[in-house]
Design a protein around this motif. Structure first.
Motif, PDB file in Angstrom:
ATOM      1  N   GLY A   1       0.801  -1.220   0.000  1.00  0.00           N
ATOM      2  CA  GLY A   1       0.000   0.000   0.000  1.00  0.00           C
ATOM      3  C   GLY A   1       0.830   1.265   0.000  1.00  0.00           C
ATOM      4  O   GLY A   1       2.047   1.259  -0.201  1.00  0.00           O
ATOM      5  N   TYR A   2       0.143   2.381   0.240  1.00  0.00           N
ATOM      6  CA  TYR A   2       0.790   3.689   0.334  1.00  0.00           C
ATOM      7  C   TYR A   2       1.284   3.866   1.779  1.00  0.00           C
ATOM      8  O   TYR A   2       0.698   4.579   2.580  1.00  0.00           O
ATOM      9  CB  TYR A   2      -0.190   4.788  -0.075  1.00  0.00           C
ATOM     10  N   THR A   3       2.370   3.175   2.062  1.00  0.00           N
ATOM     11  CA  THR A   3       2.909   3.101   3.414  1.00  0.00           C
ATOM     12  C   THR A   3       4.235   3.836   3.486  1.00  0.00           C
ATOM     13  O   THR A   3       5.111   3.626   2.643  1.00  0.00           O
ATOM     14  CB  THR A   3       3.119   1.635   3.832  1.00  0.00           C
ATOM     15  N   SER A   4       4.386   4.685   4.500  1.00  0.00           N
ATOM     16  CA  SER A   4       5.670   5.338   4.753  1.00  0.00           C
ATOM     17  C   SER A   4       6.150   4.946   6.145  1.00  0.00           C
ATOM     18  O   SER A   4       5.375   4.924   7.096  1.00  0.00           O
ATOM     19  CB  SER A   4       5.558   6.859   4.631  1.00  0.00           C
ATOM     20  N   ILE A   5       7.446   4.641   6.242  1.00  0.00           N
ATOM     21  CA  ILE A   5       8.035   4.178   7.499  1.00  0.00           C
ATOM     22  C   ILE A   5       9.177   5.100   7.858  1.00  0.00           C
ATOM     23  O   ILE A   5      10.093   5.323   7.069  1.00  0.00           O
ATOM     24  CB  ILE A   5       8.513   2.720   7.366  1.00  0.00           C
ATOM     25  N   GLY A   6       9.128   5.668   9.081  1.00  0.00           N
ATOM     26  CA  GLY A   6      10.045   6.699   9.507  1.00  0.00           C
ATOM     27  C   GLY A   6      11.434   6.187   9.844  1.00  0.00           C
ATOM     28  O   GLY A   6      11.668   4.992  10.061  1.00  0.00           O
ATOM     29  N   GLU A   7      12.349   7.120   9.928  1.00  0.00           N
ATOM     30  CA  GLU A   7      13.765   6.830  10.128  1.00  0.00           C
ATOM     31  C   GLU A   7      14.004   5.992  11.386  1.00  0.00           C
ATOM     32  O   GLU A   7      13.458   6.264  12.450  1.00  0.00           O
ATOM     33  CB  GLU A   7      14.539   8.142  10.228  1.00  0.00           C
ATOM     34  N   GLY A   8      14.837   4.973  11.230  1.00  0.00           N
ATOM     35  CA  GLY A   8      15.258   4.162  12.361  1.00  0.00           C
ATOM     36  C   GLY A   8      14.273   3.112  12.822  1.00  0.00           C
ATOM     37  O   GLY A   8      14.564   2.360  13.763  1.00  0.00           O
ATOM     38  N   THR A   9      13.132   3.007  12.188  1.00  0.00           N
ATOM     39  CA  THR A   9      12.128   2.016  12.593  1.00  0.00           C
ATOM     40  C   THR A   9      12.537   0.618  12.132  1.00  0.00           C
ATOM     41  O   THR A   9      13.129   0.447  11.067  1.00  0.00           O
ATOM     42  CB  THR A   9      10.750   2.398  12.041  1.00  0.00           C
ATOM     43  N   VAL A  10      12.206  -0.377  12.952  1.00  0.00           N
ATOM     44  CA  VAL A  10      12.499  -1.775  12.641  1.00  0.00           C
ATOM     45  C   VAL A  10      11.175  -2.528  12.495  1.00  0.00           C
ATOM     46  O   VAL A  10      10.342  -2.510  13.412  1.00  0.00           O
ATOM     47  CB  VAL A  10      13.360  -2.428  13.730  1.00  0.00           C
ATOM     48  N   ILE A  11      11.009  -3.177  11.355  1.00  0.00           N
ATOM     49  CA  ILE A  11       9.862  -4.055  11.126  1.00  0.00           C
ATOM     50  C   ILE A  11      10.369  -5.489  11.251  1.00  0.00           C
ATOM     51  O   ILE A  11      11.217  -5.931  10.479  1.00  0.00           O
ATOM     52  CB  ILE A  11       9.242  -3.821   9.731  1.00  0.00           C
ATOM     53  N   TRP A  12       9.860  -6.217  12.225  1.00  0.00           N
ATOM     54  CA  TRP A  12      10.397  -7.539  12.557  1.00  0.00           C
ATOM     55  C   TRP A  12       9.785  -8.629  11.670  1.00  0.00           C
ATOM     56  O   TRP A  12       8.831  -8.381  10.927  1.00  0.00           O
ATOM     57  CB  TRP A  12      10.166  -7.803  14.044  1.00  0.00           C
ATOM     58  N   PRO A  13      10.330  -9.860  11.730  1.00  0.00           N
ATOM     59  CA  PRO A  13       9.924 -10.904  10.784  1.00  0.00           C
ATOM     60  C   PRO A  13       8.423 -11.167  10.754  1.00  0.00           C
ATOM     61  O   PRO A  13       7.752 -11.208  11.775  1.00  0.00           O
ATOM     62  CB  PRO A  13      10.688 -12.140  11.280  1.00  0.00           C
ATOM     63  N   SER A  14       7.939 -11.325   9.520  1.00  0.00           N
ATOM     64  CA  SER A  14       6.564 -11.760   9.242  1.00  0.00           C
ATOM     65  C   SER A  14       5.503 -10.739   9.617  1.00  0.00           C
ATOM     66  O   SER A  14       4.310 -11.066   9.648  1.00  0.00           O
ATOM     67  CB  SER A  14       6.262 -13.106   9.913  1.00  0.00           C
ATOM     68  N   ALA A  15       5.888  -9.502   9.916  1.00  0.00           N
ATOM     69  CA  ALA A  15       4.884  -8.448  10.079  1.00  0.00           C
ATOM     70  C   ALA A  15       4.260  -8.134   8.724  1.00  0.00           C
ATOM     71  O   ALA A  15       4.907  -8.267   7.677  1.00  0.00           O
ATOM     72  CB  ALA A  15       5.524  -7.203  10.669  1.00  0.00           C
ATOM     73  N   SER A  16       3.003  -7.710   8.742  1.00  0.00           N
ATOM     74  CA  SER A  16       2.263  -7.380   7.525  1.00  0.00           C
ATOM     75  C   SER A  16       1.722  -5.963   7.662  1.00  0.00           C
ATOM     76  O   SER A  16       0.826  -5.711   8.464  1.00  0.00           O
ATOM     77  CB  SER A  16       1.133  -8.382   7.315  1.00  0.00           C
ATOM     78  N   ILE A  17       2.274  -5.043   6.884  1.00  0.00           N
ATOM     79  CA  ILE A  17       2.016  -3.611   7.060  1.00  0.00           C
ATOM     80  C   ILE A  17       1.412  -3.025   5.787  1.00  0.00           C
ATOM     81  O   ILE A  17       1.917  -3.263   4.686  1.00  0.00           O
ATOM     82  CB  ILE A  17       3.328  -2.854   7.374  1.00  0.00           C
ATOM     83  N   GLY A  18       0.343  -2.246   5.946  1.00  0.00           N
ATOM     84  CA  GLY A  18      -0.226  -1.509   4.826  1.00  0.00           C
ATOM     85  C   GLY A  18      -1.162  -2.299   3.943  1.00  0.00           C
ATOM     86  O   GLY A  18      -1.565  -1.815   2.883  1.00  0.00           O
ATOM     87  N   THR A  19      -1.529  -3.480   4.366  1.00  0.00           N
ATOM     88  CA  THR A  19      -2.441  -4.294   3.562  1.00  0.00           C
ATOM     89  C   THR A  19      -3.864  -3.731   3.617  1.00  0.00           C
ATOM     90  O   THR A  19      -4.211  -2.945   4.488  1.00  0.00           O
ATOM     91  CB  THR A  19      -2.428  -5.747   4.047  1.00  0.00           C
ATOM     92  N   GLN A  20      -4.676  -4.163   2.688  1.00  0.00           N
ATOM     93  CA  GLN A  20      -6.034  -3.633   2.558  1.00  0.00           C
ATOM     94  C   GLN A  20      -6.829  -3.825   3.844  1.00  0.00           C
ATOM     95  O   GLN A  20      -6.763  -4.863   4.494  1.00  0.00           O
ATOM     96  CB  GLN A  20      -6.745  -4.329   1.403  1.00  0.00           C
TER      97      GLN A  20
END
Length: 263
Positions: free
Chosen positions: A48-67
């Motif tokens: 999706g139209y997802t923005s992630i800020g500086e220094g952020t960590v997305i850990w394994p198998s997370a699902s971000i910005g989906t419908q």
């Protein structure tokens, strides 16, 4: 220079900042924006139209910005915005919004623990902690520094105030005033979040005033409008007091916890 594993899939159009790490088998879709120093760990999926800020960590198998899972969604463009220096832990799901140009927002320095869910049109302030398996339905607002305990479901349109602490496995169906602590099914507001306020460096005189405010609202058997009026007359005018009173005066779709049957 960014470190991108060759098995990661990054679609054309994705914007990747400096010093970004993308681990094996992560998927970054075409409209995603990753700021500098972001880490996307293995098997994470960013859509999706997802923005992630500086220094952020997305850990394994997370699902971000989906419908969104909202059945009213009509395919319009919506957004997810995650702030700086957050940790979005394993298997977290953050859905996009419903209604054109609306945004799901997560502030700076938040910790969203494993298996949490953040639904459409929700907004989370800075330094919020959501413990494992806490879930937010749509249109939930969480104030700065609040903590939501593990396995706690939060109903649609609920507001949780700044620095409130919601106990684990609590069912939250109404608005939680700032600076309070509570838990249970049914939920009970149990007092002021003294430990949390001490950790934030809030002075003793302010904590004492908030305790007095709590007693007016939850120990005086007043209706909400009466409690507001009495607090304005008795309590010292402090930013924290104004925060509480403005929260209680603001429009509420769910009602203030402890007063929903009295308004």
């Amino acid at each position: 220079m960014s470190d991108i594993h060759p098995t990661a899939i990054i679609e054309d159009g994705a914007q990747i900042g400096e010093n970004v790490t993308i681990e094996p088998y992560a998927i970054i879709k075409k409209n995603v924006i990753l700021s500098d120093n972001v880490t996307i760990k293995a098997h994470a999926y960013i859509d999706g139209y997802t923005s992630i800020g500086e220094g952020t960590v997305i850990w394994p198998s997370a699902s971000i910005g989906t419908q969104t899972q909202d059945l009213k969604f009509q395919g319009e463009r919506t957004y997810v915005k995650i702030g700086k220096n957050c940790h979005i832990r394993e298997f977290v799901t953050v859905n996009s919004s419903t209604v054109r140009d609306s945004t799901v927002e997560i502030g700076d320095e938040c910790l969203i623990m494993a298996y949490c869910h953040i639904a459409h049109n929700s907004k989370i302030g800075n330094q919020v902690v959501m413990s494992n398996c806490a879930t937010l339905a749509g249109h939930v607002t969480i104030g700065e520094g609040a903590i939501v305990g593990g396995f706690a479901p939060v109903h649609q349109n609920v507001r949780i105030g700044d620095y409130a602490m919601v106990g684990g496995m609590s069912r939250v169906g109404h608005d939680i005033p700032p600076f309070t602590i509570g838990a249970g099914i049914p939920y009970r507001v149990g007092g002021i979040n003294i430990v949390g306020l001490k950790r934030r460096g809030v002075a003793m005189d302010v904590r004492n005033t908030l305790s007095r405010l709590y007693k007016i609202f939850y120990r005086s058997e007043l209706k909400i409008d009466q409690a507001i009026e009495q607090a304005e007359e008795i309590c010292e005018s402090l930013p924290e007091v104004e925060n509480w009173l403005e929260f209680c005066k603001a429009p509420s779709k769910r009602g203030i916890m402890g007063f929903q049957a009295l308004t």
